[in-house]
Design a protein around this motif. Structure first.
Motif, mmCIF file in Angstrom:
data_model
loop_
_atom_site.group_PDB
_atom_site.id
_atom_site.type_symbol
_atom_site.label_atom_id
_atom_site.label_comp_id
_atom_site.label_asym_id
_atom_site.label_seq_id
_atom_site.Cartn_x
_atom_site.Cartn_y
_atom_site.Cartn_z
ATOM 1 N N ALA A 165 0.490 8.088 -14.489
ATOM 2 C CA ALA A 165 1.282 7.162 -13.683
ATOM 3 C C ALA A 165 2.756 7.470 -13.864
ATOM 4 C CB ALA A 165 0.993 5.707 -14.076
ATOM 5 N N ALA A 166 3.527 7.199 -12.818
ATOM 6 C CA ALA A 166 4.972 7.408 -12.889
ATOM 7 C C ALA A 166 5.601 6.351 -13.784
ATOM 8 C CB ALA A 166 5.570 7.356 -11.490
ATOM 9 N N TRP A 167 6.562 6.776 -14.595
ATOM 10 C CA TRP A 167 7.305 5.873 -15.471
ATOM 11 C C TRP A 167 8.603 5.545 -14.749
ATOM 12 C CZ3 TRP A 167 6.634 2.432 -18.815
ATOM 13 C CH2 TRP A 167 7.502 2.128 -19.849
ATOM 14 N N VAL A 168 8.682 4.321 -14.173
ATOM 15 C CA VAL A 168 9.735 3.960 -13.229
ATOM 16 C C VAL A 168 10.825 3.162 -13.938
ATOM 17 C CG1 VAL A 168 10.247 2.736 -11.099
ATOM 18 C CG2 VAL A 168 8.051 3.909 -11.363
ATOM 19 N N THR A 169 12.072 3.553 -13.722
ATOM 20 C CA THR A 169 13.220 2.794 -14.220
ATOM 21 C C THR A 169 13.571 1.734 -13.199
ATOM 22 O OG1 THR A 169 14.083 4.703 -15.423
ATOM 23 C CG2 THR A 169 15.621 2.911 -14.961
ATOM 24 N N ALA B 119 0.818 -1.214 0.000
ATOM 25 C CA ALA B 119 0.000 0.000 0.000
ATOM 26 C C ALA B 119 0.851 1.263 0.000
ATOM 27 C CB ALA B 119 -0.927 0.004 1.221
ATOM 28 N N GLU B 120 2.105 1.134 0.430
ATOM 29 C CA GLU B 120 2.959 2.308 0.588
ATOM 30 C C GLU B 120 3.998 2.473 -0.513
ATOM 31 O OE1 GLU B 120 4.660 1.595 4.385
ATOM 32 O OE2 GLU B 120 2.873 2.216 5.517
ATOM 33 N N ARG B 121 4.373 1.359 -1.180
ATOM 34 C CA ARG B 121 5.510 1.438 -2.108
ATOM 35 C C ARG B 121 5.127 0.963 -3.506
ATOM 36 N NH1 ARG B 121 11.054 -0.485 0.764
ATOM 37 N NH2 ARG B 121 11.641 -0.389 -1.448
ATOM 38 N N ALA B 122 5.329 1.829 -4.471
ATOM 39 C CA ALA B 122 5.014 1.494 -5.860
ATOM 40 C C ALA B 122 5.937 0.402 -6.387
ATOM 41 C CB ALA B 122 5.115 2.738 -6.740
ATOM 42 N N ASP B 123 7.216 0.391 -5.955
ATOM 43 C CA ASP B 123 8.145 -0.616 -6.454
ATOM 44 C C ASP B 123 7.730 -2.016 -5.998
ATOM 45 O OD1 ASP B 123 8.755 -0.050 -3.800
ATOM 46 O OD2 ASP B 123 10.892 -0.464 -4.051
ATOM 47 N N ALA B 124 7.118 -2.114 -4.809
ATOM 48 C CA ALA B 124 6.637 -3.414 -4.347
ATOM 49 C C ALA B 124 5.469 -3.882 -5.204
ATOM 50 C CB ALA B 124 6.222 -3.334 -2.878
ATOM 51 N N ARG B 125 4.570 -2.962 -5.543
ATOM 52 C CA ARG B 125 3.439 -3.329 -6.409
ATOM 53 C C ARG B 125 3.926 -3.749 -7.788
ATOM 54 N NH1 ARG B 125 1.374 1.243 -3.663
ATOM 55 N NH2 ARG B 125 1.718 2.641 -5.438
ATOM 56 N N LEU B 126 4.935 -3.055 -8.304
ATOM 57 C CA LEU B 126 5.500 -3.432 -9.602
ATOM 58 C C LEU B 126 6.112 -4.828 -9.547
ATOM 59 C CD1 LEU B 126 7.215 -0.086 -10.697
ATOM 60 C CD2 LEU B 126 5.287 -1.196 -11.815
ATOM 61 N N GLN C 126 11.749 -0.465 -17.798
ATOM 62 C CA GLN C 126 10.889 0.577 -17.243
ATOM 63 C C GLN C 126 9.455 0.073 -17.175
ATOM 64 O OE1 GLN C 126 12.324 3.617 -20.134
ATOM 65 N NE2 GLN C 126 12.419 4.991 -18.368
ATOM 66 N N GLN C 127 8.720 0.542 -16.154
ATOM 67 C CA GLN C 127 7.336 0.126 -15.991
ATOM 68 C C GLN C 127 6.513 1.273 -15.408
ATOM 69 O OE1 GLN C 127 7.517 -3.477 -13.545
ATOM 70 N NE2 GLN C 127 7.032 -4.721 -15.339
ATOM 71 N N ALA C 128 5.205 1.161 -15.601
ATOM 72 C CA ALA C 128 4.264 2.094 -14.986
ATOM 73 C C ALA C 128 3.001 1.319 -14.644
ATOM 74 C CB ALA C 128 3.929 3.257 -15.919
ATOM 75 N N VAL C 129 2.386 1.682 -13.525
ATOM 76 C CA VAL C 129 1.135 1.059 -13.106
ATOM 77 C C VAL C 129 0.069 2.138 -12.994
ATOM 78 C CG1 VAL C 129 -0.061 -0.247 -11.328
ATOM 79 C CG2 VAL C 129 2.331 -0.752 -11.825
ATOM 80 N N PHE C 130 -0.984 1.994 -13.782
ATOM 81 C CA PHE C 130 -2.134 2.889 -13.672
ATOM 82 C C PHE C 130 -3.136 2.247 -12.714
ATOM 83 C CE2 PHE C 130 -0.364 4.177 -17.741
ATOM 84 C CZ PHE C 130 -0.483 5.560 -17.698
ATOM 85 N N ALA C 131 -3.597 3.019 -11.747
ATOM 86 C CA ALA C 131 -4.525 2.492 -10.746
ATOM 87 C C ALA C 131 -5.684 3.454 -10.558
ATOM 88 C CB ALA C 131 -3.799 2.263 -9.424
#
Length: 223
Positions: free
Chosen positions: A218-222, A33-40, A113-118
């Motif tokens: 959504a953030a585009w994460v490297t 719930a707190e970290r986008a990298d964990a969800r990715l 690179q990844q992005a998650v739309f929620a």
């Protein structure tokens, strides 16, 4: 909770295969719930392991199976008989760990690179991944509300300089789709920190730029 990227990846793998239970699972869900990298990481493991689940036909063993196993054991070894079932149960997490190891060591797509739309409830709608080895953009749709027949969702890269660049139209039914990572798209993604989704007329934007409302970012994460 301070966790390194390697720890996050290992926990995500255990979470997906069911190895995290009880308090450990609840703690990791707090991290999710707190970290986008964990969800990715969870989305990445789900995508890698899902083909196994889809390719295996579930079989419910008959209730008499354990009785037959017990009867097949030597009658003089009742102590071993009582230990067989716990031993078999202990193999479950070992087998799950073996599956994780196989997929972790097998050649995988080069996702950089990844992005998650929620949605507002933090439910994932689309997972966007750039695979440089295959020169393609993967779009995993988790499912979202359909639009009217004369409208579509369109995905955009938002480069630091210049206009948004279309990455293609998005489906709303659950599943995966792929678009070619053309040089223009790669150049736009290379300098983008965010992606966006707009609502466009059927067939996509007629101008090459967003014409309808931008409904998701959504953030585009490297990685």
């Amino acid at each position: 909770m301070r966790l390194s990227p390697d720890q996050i990846d290992a926990l995500a793998a255990e979470y997906v295969v069911g190895g995290l239970t009880g308090a450990a699972r609840r703690r990791f869900e707090t991290v999710l719930a707190e970290r986008a990298d964990a969800r990715l990481a969870v989305h990445r493991w789900e995508r890698m392991l899902m083909p196994i689940a889809l390719g295996v036909t579930p079989v419910t063993p008959p209730a008499s199976l354990w009785t037959r196993i017990a009867r097949a054991l030597p009658a003089t070894d009742r102590r071993r008989e009582r230990r067989v079932w716990p031993w078999l149960t202990a193999l479950v997490p070992i087998a799950a760990a073996a599956v994780v190891w196989i997929y972790a060591t097998a050649p995988q797509p080069t996702i950089v690179q990844q992005a998650v739309f929620a949605d507002t409830g933090a439910n994932a709608l689309w997972l966007i991944s750039l695979d440089t080895e295959r020169e393609r953009i993967t779009i995993d749709t988790r499912g979202t509300d359909p639009l009217p027949a004369d409208q579509v969702y369109e995905l955009w890269a938002l480069p630091a300089a210049g206009s948004p660049v279309s990455l293609g139209l998005l489906q709303t039914d659950s599943g995966s789709q792929f678009t070619v990572a053309t040089p223009a798209r790669l150049a736009a993604l290379d300098t983008s920190t965010n992606l966006a989704i707009s609502i466009e007329p059927s067939g996509g934007s007629p101008t090459g730029a967003p014409t309808g409302p931008v409904v998701y970012q959504a953030a585009w994460v490297t990685l």
